[in-house]
Design a protein around this motif. Structure first.
Motif, PDB file in Angstrom:
ATOM      1  N   THR A 712     -89.854 -15.173 -25.050  1.00 58.95           N
ATOM      2  CA  THR A 712     -88.548 -15.764 -25.294  1.00 58.95           C
ATOM      3  C   THR A 712     -87.480 -14.720 -25.017  1.00 58.95           C
ATOM      4  OG1 THR A 712     -89.426 -17.243 -26.984  1.00 58.95           O
ATOM      5  CG2 THR A 712     -87.079 -16.867 -27.005  1.00 58.95           C
ATOM      6  N   ALA A 713     -86.422 -15.142 -24.351  1.00 58.51           N
ATOM      7  CA  ALA A 713     -85.312 -14.236 -24.051  1.00 58.51           C
ATOM      8  C   ALA A 713     -84.021 -14.859 -24.544  1.00 58.51           C
ATOM      9  CB  ALA A 713     -85.234 -13.947 -22.559  1.00 58.51           C
ATOM     10  N   LEU A 714     -83.054 -14.017 -24.792  1.00 57.56           N
ATOM     11  CA  LEU A 714     -81.731 -14.453 -25.208  1.00 57.56           C
ATOM     12  C   LEU A 714     -80.799 -14.347 -24.023  1.00 57.56           C
ATOM     13  CD1 LEU A 714     -79.971 -15.277 -27.723  1.00 57.56           C
ATOM     14  CD2 LEU A 714     -79.297 -12.872 -27.813  1.00 57.56           C
ATOM     15  N   ALA A 715     -80.225 -15.478 -23.611  1.00 56.07           N
ATOM     16  CA  ALA A 715     -79.241 -15.502 -22.533  1.00 56.07           C
ATOM     17  C   ALA A 715     -77.853 -15.305 -23.129  1.00 56.07           C
ATOM     18  CB  ALA A 715     -79.312 -16.818 -21.771  1.00 56.07           C
ATOM     19  N   VAL A 716     -77.103 -14.367 -22.585  1.00 58.68           N
ATOM     20  CA  VAL A 716     -75.757 -14.048 -23.046  1.00 58.68           C
ATOM     21  C   VAL A 716     -74.819 -14.179 -21.855  1.00 58.68           C
ATOM     22  CG1 VAL A 716     -74.293 -12.358 -24.205  1.00 58.68           C
ATOM     23  CG2 VAL A 716     -76.743 -12.428 -24.701  1.00 58.68           C
ATOM     24  N   ALA A 717     -73.830 -15.071 -21.951  1.00 57.48           N
ATOM     25  CA  ALA A 717     -72.894 -15.316 -20.854  1.00 57.48           C
ATOM     26  C   ALA A 717     -71.471 -15.056 -21.322  1.00 57.48           C
ATOM     27  CB  ALA A 717     -73.025 -16.750 -20.338  1.00 57.48           C
ATOM     28  N   GLY A 718     -70.689 -14.435 -20.470  1.00 53.04           N
ATOM     29  CA  GLY A 718     -69.289 -14.167 -20.770  1.00 53.04           C
ATOM     30  C   GLY A 718     -68.722 -13.185 -19.778  1.00 53.04           C
ATOM     31  N   ARG A 719     -67.411 -13.258 -19.541  1.00 49.82           N
ATOM     32  CA  ARG A 719     -66.713 -12.375 -18.621  1.00 49.82           C
ATOM     33  C   ARG A 719     -67.325 -12.398 -17.219  1.00 49.82           C
ATOM     34  NH1 ARG A 719     -65.454  -6.885 -22.214  1.00 49.82           N
ATOM     35  NH2 ARG A 719     -64.291  -7.923 -23.865  1.00 49.82           N
ATOM     36  N   GLY A 720     -67.852 -13.551 -16.825  1.00 50.98           N
ATOM     37  CA  GLY A 720     -68.409 -13.667 -15.486  1.00 50.98           C
ATOM     38  C   GLY A 720     -69.757 -13.013 -15.311  1.00 50.98           C
ATOM     39  N   ILE A 721     -70.473 -12.712 -16.402  1.00 47.71           N
ATOM     40  CA  ILE A 721     -71.773 -12.048 -16.335  1.00 47.71           C
ATOM     41  C   ILE A 721     -72.776 -12.854 -17.145  1.00 47.71           C
ATOM     42  CG2 ILE A 721     -73.058  -9.923 -16.830  1.00 47.71           C
ATOM     43  CD1 ILE A 721     -70.430  -8.421 -16.688  1.00 47.71           C
ATOM     44  N   LEU A 722     -73.979 -13.013 -16.625  1.00 44.59           N
ATOM     45  CA  LEU A 722     -75.084 -13.647 -17.344  1.00 44.59           C
ATOM     46  C   LEU A 722     -76.153 -12.594 -17.564  1.00 44.59           C
ATOM     47  CD1 LEU A 722     -76.553 -16.095 -18.516  1.00 44.59           C
ATOM     48  CD2 LEU A 722     -77.351 -16.630 -16.211  1.00 44.59           C
ATOM     49  N   GLU A 723     -76.436 -12.313 -18.829  1.00 47.40           N
ATOM     50  CA  GLU A 723     -77.393 -11.260 -19.185  1.00 47.40           C
ATOM     51  C   GLU A 723     -78.587 -11.864 -19.905  1.00 47.40           C
ATOM     52  OE1 GLU A 723     -75.012  -7.380 -20.327  1.00 47.40           O
ATOM     53  OE2 GLU A 723     -74.187  -9.112 -21.367  1.00 47.40           O
ATOM     54  N   LEU A 724     -79.700 -11.152 -19.860  1.00 50.33           N
ATOM     55  CA  LEU A 724     -80.893 -11.480 -20.628  1.00 50.33           C
ATOM     56  C   LEU A 724     -81.235 -10.294 -21.516  1.00 50.33           C
ATOM     57  CD1 LEU A 724     -83.186 -13.260 -17.994  1.00 50.33           C
ATOM     58  CD2 LEU A 724     -82.055 -14.307 -19.955  1.00 50.33           C
ATOM     59  N   TRP A 725     -81.526 -10.604 -22.783  1.00 51.30           N
ATOM     60  CA  TRP A 725     -81.875  -9.573 -23.769  1.00 51.30           C
ATOM     61  C   TRP A 725     -83.156  -9.992 -24.479  1.00 51.30           C
ATOM     62  CZ3 TRP A 725     -78.843  -5.176 -25.085  1.00 51.30           C
ATOM     63  CH2 TRP A 725     -77.638  -5.068 -24.404  1.00 51.30           C
ATOM     64  N   ASP A 726     -83.916  -9.004 -24.912  1.00 50.59           N
ATOM     65  CA  ASP A 726     -85.072  -9.253 -25.763  1.00 50.59           C
ATOM     66  C   ASP A 726     -84.578  -9.325 -27.202  1.00 50.59           C
ATOM     67  OD1 ASP A 726     -87.367  -9.271 -27.280  1.00 50.59           O
ATOM     68  OD2 ASP A 726     -88.392  -7.737 -26.111  1.00 50.59           O
ATOM     69  N   PRO A 727     -84.644 -10.503 -27.840  1.00 47.50           N
ATOM     70  CA  PRO A 727     -84.083 -10.624 -29.192  1.00 47.50           C
ATOM     71  C   PRO A 727     -84.883  -9.877 -30.247  1.00 47.50           C
ATOM     72  CG  PRO A 727     -85.202 -12.641 -28.565  1.00 47.50           C
ATOM     73  CD  PRO A 727     -85.199 -11.781 -27.344  1.00 47.50           C
ATOM     74  N   LEU A 728     -86.113  -9.504 -29.959  1.00 47.70           N
ATOM     75  CA  LEU A 728     -86.907  -8.766 -30.945  1.00 47.70           C
ATOM     76  C   LEU A 728     -86.491  -7.311 -31.046  1.00 47.70           C
ATOM     77  CD1 LEU A 728     -90.507 -10.114 -30.279  1.00 47.70           C
ATOM     78  CD2 LEU A 728     -89.003 -10.659 -32.175  1.00 47.70           C
ATOM     79  N   THR A 729     -86.197  -6.708 -29.909  1.00 48.17           N
ATOM     80  CA  THR A 729     -85.930  -5.281 -29.886  1.00 48.17           C
ATOM     81  C   THR A 729     -84.491  -4.942 -29.559  1.00 48.17           C
ATOM     82  OG1 THR A 729     -86.503  -5.121 -27.548  1.00 48.17           O
ATOM     83  CG2 THR A 729     -88.295  -4.896 -29.135  1.00 48.17           C
ATOM     84  N   GLY A 730     -83.697  -5.940 -29.166  1.00 49.38           N
ATOM     85  CA  GLY A 730     -82.338  -5.647 -28.730  1.00 49.38           C
ATOM     86  C   GLY A 730     -82.309  -4.897 -27.417  1.00 49.38           C
TER      87      GLY A 730
END
Length: 809
Positions: A712-730
């Motif tokens: 599972t990944a966390l999608a973070v969108a804003g300021r024209g950027i789409l990022e993926l983060w590991d929610p377990l470890t940050g």
């Protein structure tokens, strides 16, 4: 030659393209006019240097003939593609294709990269080019004609710098010009006696400086000769019998300033009662020169030049007042065969006046409602190669080309900026081509084609066809595909197939302000809770049949600001709601009976903006965020009020529930006003990772996506950027440029699919199989504290609350 080089590039291994082909293949394609052949090889197109593609398009094709969609998208988004790995460029190119032509250049599933575009409906925009580099709002742009390098472009910014650009190569010339200690407000071009060109700038540091623009050298610096305010955009006036003068102003007075000597010329012009906003000069057919000044609080005043100063003479016995209903923000002189006219902009109205008499020339023209105008609205005159003048409108709502008489919009809106357009000018590249140039609050300068017609293939935006998007929700279907429900105002709730974008199922004939999906315990399709925008009542719908299945017994007293569905203890779904009229109050409803499930939950002291539900083995923990920045937990089934997680020094803007698989726990991810992400264990109420700062910043939106082949990944969108983060470890995993559909967008997810829904459009993306290389390890890190209820116990919850919370664990 071009075909042979394209075949050679197609045979090269990914990441191993010959540098000569990377930087020069676009030139061979342009010479052979083989743009269609290049578009048929998207893997080659994505490996070429985007800036060279844009340069070749601008030099030979732009404004002259049409381009294949994929090539146009690459040229128009070269500023983003240049910082994007070649494997991810297909995403940016397809998103640009949707905007430029209403269709994708490459079918979904045939591209490389972590993400692919499944479908989208985005506001149309014309092909244009972007110059980026400023770190603040672009306050002014002016053309700069030089003897050695042709026509250049100068831009001023709130970052206290001036930049010089070569419009043919889309590159900055030299380093930024520095010297001002505050925002550079405006620029003026000063011809010299030896045929050279100097640049004059005014700044909030209350100085006027003269520059050699190519050398970047300051020639003189003079204090501002006014005591209070000055023109937001200084005008250079070429008056007969005088060297070019600069017009400056304080609160009510206009002064003419000689940039060669640094002295004020003539007497100040007095008569306005507020801030002077613009000044222009016009030469009449009888040889007289008239100057017009405008004011935010008053009328337009006309003055006559006698060769030495502006004053009233015997030939013009009085100041002519051209009445306006509101303050005038901009003036333009238009010379036509039938006479000389003055065009004035006031609010959303453009008026034309005959000079020198000041008589209205025809009726007033109201600009389209799609362009909101504030005091920053400005008009600029440009003459395309066909000789017929056009007006460039720079305003809060965007840019627009206008016919001067009558004033009507032509061509496509210049809507590429992500905020207000603050300045505009015309740029003549050669005898056959001229461009419109705009600067905006988004720190960019943009170049546009001066066309009176729309580009073939343009499509109306989702907003124009279906209305403004108020809310969206994803409804799971029995076949696992999912439907995207979008509430359009002032129309209805429509459902789209999440894979194809086709209309799926009946539309719901209700104008909604908020949507929520109810978790159904049976085998049927989940129901949809819809808050009626007109009555603020909540209606339950079957999205499969389009029929109403129930109503909550709630007398709406105000707009519903947040809703979320949770599973009930005995299978009956519950609905949690928040109303703007019931400040800080949370209600829980039994959707079967329509009755309220227990007393309201009280604890917030401001309007609630968002809910999220974290579940663990049957325990549902509700997280809420209100406008005062508090993130609070609740036991909605049991009517339990939990603790506030964050401190007052770190207010929370939004919250998302993230399922954890290693121990069947859920996590909560919050975005803060400080631009950070924080991960919380909702049971122990502890932060499980340190704060991390995504590039998306404080305006980001988050959603959970499932990575193919597990994780599972966390999608973070804003300021024209789409990022993926590991929610377990940050841990940061991936980032790609991804401009949102519009400001105030929503993020909704279903499996590996991610819907970005804005007020004016929607885009649906999907994580591809290559995303499994992100290496998300579900057991990489466990929470620092495994206790389930320690903080709940420390904060002395009501009697019996702990037993209810851990029931079933």
């Amino acid at each position: 030659m071009a075909r042979a080089l394209l075949d050679l590039a197609a045979q090269a291994a990914p990441g191993n393209l010959n540098p000569y082909l990377t930087h020069h293949l676009a030139g061979h394609v342009a010479t052979a006019r083989a743009w269609s052949l290049l578009e048929s090889m998207p893997s080659v197109l994505d490996r070429l240097a985007p800036d060279t593609v844009a340069t070749e398009v601008l030099a030979g094709v732009f404004g002259r003939s049409s381009l294949p969609v994929g090539v146009a998208a690459t040229a128009g988004e070269a500023h983003l593609l240049s910082v994007t790995p070649s494997a991810d460029r297909s995403l940016v190119r397809n998103l640009a294709s949707l905007r430029f032509a209403g269709r994708m250049a490459t079918p979904p599933g045939t591209t490389e990269g972590v993400w692919c575009v499944l479908w989208g409906e985005l506001p149309g925009r014309p092909l244009h080019f972007v110059l980026s580099g400023h770190r603040g709002e672009v306050t002014d742009v002016v053309p700069l004609v030089t003897a050695d390098r042709g026509t250049l472009l100068a831009s001023a910014s709130a970052d206290a710098t001036i930049r010089i650009w070569d419009p043919m190569t889309l590159r900055q010339i030299g380093p930024p010009i520095v010297g001002h200690t505050a925002e550079v407000r405006s620029l003026g071009v000063l011809p010299t006696e030896d045929g050279g060109t100097l640049l004059v700038s005014t700044s909030a540091d209350r100085t006027i400086r003269v520059w050699d623009p190519l050398a970047g050298r300051q020639l003189r610096c003079d204090p501002m000769p006014s005591e209070q305010f000055f023109l937001p955009h200084v005008r250079m006036l070429n008056l007969p019998g005088s060297r070019p003068l600069m017009a400056l102003t304080d609160l009510r007075t206009v002064r003419l300033w000689d940039p060669h000597t640094g002295r004020v010329v003539g007497r100040p012009l007095k008569g306005h009662t507020g801030m002077v906003t613009d000044i222009v000069a016009a030469t009449l057919p009888d040889g007289r020169t008239v100057v017009a000044t405008s004011c935010l609080n008053d009328d337009i005043l006309l003055w006559e030049w006698d060769g030495r100063e502006l004053r009233r003479t015997t030939r013009l016995m009085r100041r002519v007042r051209l009445r306006h209903d509101s303050g005038v923000t901009s003036l333009v002189v238009i010379v036509l065969p039938e006479g000389v006219y003055l065009a004035s902009l006031s609010g959303s109205v453009v008026r034309s006046w005959e000079l020198p008499h000041g008589r209205p020339a025809g009726k007033s023209d109201v600009i389209s409602e799609g362009v909101g105008l504030e005091p920053k609205g400005r008009l600029t005159l440009v003459r395309p190669p066909d000789g017929n003048p056009l007006l460039i409108l720079a305003a809060t709502g965007g840019g627009r080309l206008l016919e001067p008489r009558p004033v009507i919009p032509v061509g496509q809106p210049l809507n590429g900026h992500t905020g207000a357009v603050t300045s505009a000018c015309a740029l003549e590249l050669d005898a056959t081509r001229a461009l419109a140039v705009t600067g905006g609050v988004d720190h960019t300068v943009r170049l546009w084609n001066l066309s009176r017609t729309s580009v073939p293939g343009d499509v109306p935006s989702l907003h124009e066809r279906r209305g403004w998007t108020e809310d969206a929700a994803i409804i799971p279907t029995l076949d696992g595909r999912g439907r995207l429900a979008i509430a359009h105002v002032p129309h209805a709730v429509r459902q789209f197939d999440l894979d194809s974008g086709e209309l799926a199922g009946p539309f719901l004939p209700i104008m909604a302000e908020c949507l929520a999906v109810l978790p159904e315990h049976g085998d049927g399709m989940p129901r949809l809770a819809v808050a009626d925008r007109s009555t603020h009542r909540i209606v339950l719908w079957d999205p499969g049949t389009g029929r109403e299945t129930g109503r909550l017994r709630y007398e709406g007293s105000g707009p519903i600001t947040a809703m979320v569905g949770i599973a009930g203890e005995h299978g009956s779904p519950l609905l949690v709601t928040a109303c703007s009229a019931e400040r800080g109050l949370i209600r829980v409803w039994d959707t079967e009976s329509g009755e309220e499930h227990g007393p309201p939950l009280v604890g917030h002291h401001a309007h609630i903006r968002e809910f999220a539900v974290a579940e663990r083995r049957g325990l549902a923990i509700l997280a809420s965020v209100c406008n005062d920045g508090a993130l609070r937990l609740w036991g909605p089934r049991e009517g339990v009020t939990g603790p506030i997680l964050n401190s007052a020094e770190s207010p929370v803007l939004s919250v998302t529930a993230v399922p954890r698989t290693w121990d069947q726990r859920a996590a909560l991810v919050s975005t803060g006003a400080d631009g950070t992400l924080r991960v919380w264990d909702p049971v122990s109420c502890r932060e499980t990772t340190g704060a991390v700062g995504p590039a998306a910043g404080r305006d980001s939106r988050t959603a959970v996506v499932h990575v193919p082949h597990g994780g599972t990944a966390l999608a973070v969108a804003g300021r024209g950027i789409l990022e993926l983060w590991d929610p377990l470890t940050g841990t940061f995993l991936h980032a790609v440029p991804c401009p949102p559909a519009s400001s105030g967008f929503l993020l909704r997810s279903h499996g590996a699919q991610l819907a970005i829904v804005g007020g004016r459009g929607v885009t649906v993306l999907k994580l591809q199989d290559s995303a499994h290389n992100l290496r998300i390890d579900p057991g990489a890190r466990r929470p620092r504290d495994r206790r389930l209820i320690d903080l709940w116990a420390v904060r002395k919850p009501p009697d019996g609350m702990l037993d209810r919370l851990i029931r079933g664990h």
